[in-house]
Design a protein around this motif. Structure first.
Motif, PDB file in Angstrom:
ATOM      1  N   ALA A 172       2.004   8.685 -27.357  1.00 51.14           N
ATOM      2  CA  ALA A 172       2.693   9.865 -26.131  1.00 51.14           C
ATOM      3  C   ALA A 172       4.096  10.093 -26.313  1.00 51.14           C
ATOM      4  O   ALA A 172       4.966   9.081 -26.246  1.00 51.14           O
ATOM      5  N   GLU A 173       4.490  11.406 -26.522  1.00 47.97           N
ATOM      6  CA  GLU A 173       6.152  12.003 -26.264  1.00 47.97           C
ATOM      7  C   GLU A 173       6.518  11.442 -25.176  1.00 47.97           C
ATOM      8  O   GLU A 173       7.588  12.036 -25.219  1.00 47.97           O
ATOM      9  N   ASP A 174       5.500  11.747 -23.561  1.00 49.08           N
ATOM     10  CA  ASP A 174       6.015  12.561 -22.446  1.00 49.08           C
ATOM     11  C   ASP A 174       5.579  11.937 -21.496  1.00 49.08           C
ATOM     12  O   ASP A 174       5.087  12.599 -20.676  1.00 49.08           O
ATOM     13  N   ARG A 175       5.339  10.225 -21.270  1.00 48.24           N
ATOM     14  CA  ARG A 175       5.270   9.723 -20.160  1.00 48.24           C
ATOM     15  C   ARG A 175       5.942  10.032 -19.331  1.00 48.24           C
ATOM     16  O   ARG A 175       6.722   8.980 -19.780  1.00 48.24           O
ATOM     17  N   PRO A 176       5.837  10.100 -18.197  1.00 48.05           N
ATOM     18  CA  PRO A 176       6.346  10.284 -17.093  1.00 48.05           C
ATOM     19  C   PRO A 176       7.491   9.337 -16.692  1.00 48.05           C
ATOM     20  O   PRO A 176       5.795   7.596 -16.431  1.00 48.05           O
ATOM     21  N   ARG A 177       8.438   8.262 -16.828  1.00 46.89           N
ATOM     22  CA  ARG A 177       8.873   6.778 -16.728  1.00 46.89           C
ATOM     23  C   ARG A 177       9.334   6.690 -15.550  1.00 46.89           C
ATOM     24  O   ARG A 177      10.010   7.595 -15.221  1.00 46.89           O
TER      25      ARG A 177
END
Length: 235
Positions: A172-177
C-alpha cells in the motif's frame, strides 16, 4: 467444478483461482483462524531487533483480529494490537502490569488496523470468500485489490500473485505509520513465502514487513508461522 464456482459467487476470476489454489472454503458461521508465530521485530530503521512469540486470532467473516506478543528478553514486554467491532486498540506493557504506551483510537489508527487485517488474509484464507465486507477488484499483472469501506474509513491493499498462484506480496502507498504523537501515511509492504498445507489450506510460513521512509525501505518485522487452526469463534 469446485464448490466455490458451484456457489456462483460474484468474485473476480483471479480471486476464485487463488481461493481454489490455497484451499479456501466458504463459511457463513462466525469463524476464526488462530495461529502462533515467532520472529523478530523493531520500531524503526535503527531500532534494536527483539525476539517475540505471539498468538493471534483473525475473524473470517468480519474485519477483526487480535495479536498478542511477548517481546524482548524473557518476554518482559507484552504487546497487543487489535481491531474489534470497528474499535482499534493497542498497548505495550512491562511485566503485564505497567503500561508503557497505549494507542488512542483515531481514524488513522483505524485505517491502519483495517489494512493490517487485509494484509494478513493469507493466514485466514477462508475470509477471501466468506467476508462480504471485503470488496475485490482485479488489477493488471496478476494483482488483486482488497478494500474495506466501513466505520467511516476507506482502506485497501494490493496483493501480488506469484507464478505458482499464491500471494507473494502485499503493499500500500498510504498506510498510516505512527511517528511521534501522530500518524503519517507511508509506503508499506509485506512479503510471504514458504507455503505449506495445513488442514487443507496452503499457508505461508514466513513473512516480512517493511516501511519506506525518505526513499529508503527498511524491514521492521520478520516472522514464522508455528501453529494454525480454524474453528468457531466461540470455541
Amino acid at each position: 467444478m469446485s464448490n466455490i464456482r458451484q456457489a456462483g459467487m460474484a468474485r473476480p476470476e483471479t480471486l476464485i483461482r487463488l481461493a481454489e489454489r490455497i484451499g479456501a472454503q466458504v463459511t457463513r458461521a462466525e469463524t476464526k483462524a488462530r495461529l502462533r508465530q515467532r520472529g523478530i521485530l523493531r520500531t524503526g530503521s535503527t531500532g534494536r531487533w527483539m525476539k517475540f512469540r505471539a498468538r493471534q486470532s483473525i475473524d473470517v467473516n468480519r474485519p477483526s483480529f487480535c495479536w498478542t506478543a511477548s517481546v524482548g528478553p524473557f518476554g518482559l514486554l507484552q504487546v497487543r494490537d487489535e481491531l474489534q467491532d470497528g474499535l482499534p486498540q493497542g498497548f505495550v506493557r512491562l511485566l503485564d502490569a505497567i503500561t508503557l504506551s497505549k494507542a488512542t483510537p483515531s481514524p488513522a489508527l483505524l485505517k491502519g488496523q483495517i489494512m493490517r487485517y487485509l494484509a494478513e488474509l493469507p493466514w485466514a484464507p477462508d475470509a477471501l470468500l466468506s467476508n462480504d465486507r471485503v470488496s475485490w477488484a482485479e488489477e493488471a499483472d496478476n494483482t488483486l485489490r482488497a478494500s474495506v469501506h466501513a466505520f467511516g474509513v476507506r482502506a485497501s491493499v494490493l496483493f501480488k500473485l506469484d507464478a505458482d498462484g499464491t500471494i507473494a506480496s502485499v503493499s500500500a502507498e498510504d498506510r498510516p505509520r505512527q511517528e511521534g504523537r501522530g500518524f503519517r501515511e507511508r509506503p508499506w509492504r509485506g512479503t510471504y513465502g514458504d507455503y505449506r498445507r495445513v488442514d487443507g489450506r496452503l499457508l505461508p510460513h514466513k513473512a516480512e514487513v517493511s516501511w519506506k521512509v525518505d526513499g529508503t525501505w527498511f524491514p521492521v518485522w520478520r516472522g514464522k508461522l508455528e501453529q494454525w487452526e480454524i474453528g468457531k469463534a466461540s470455541s
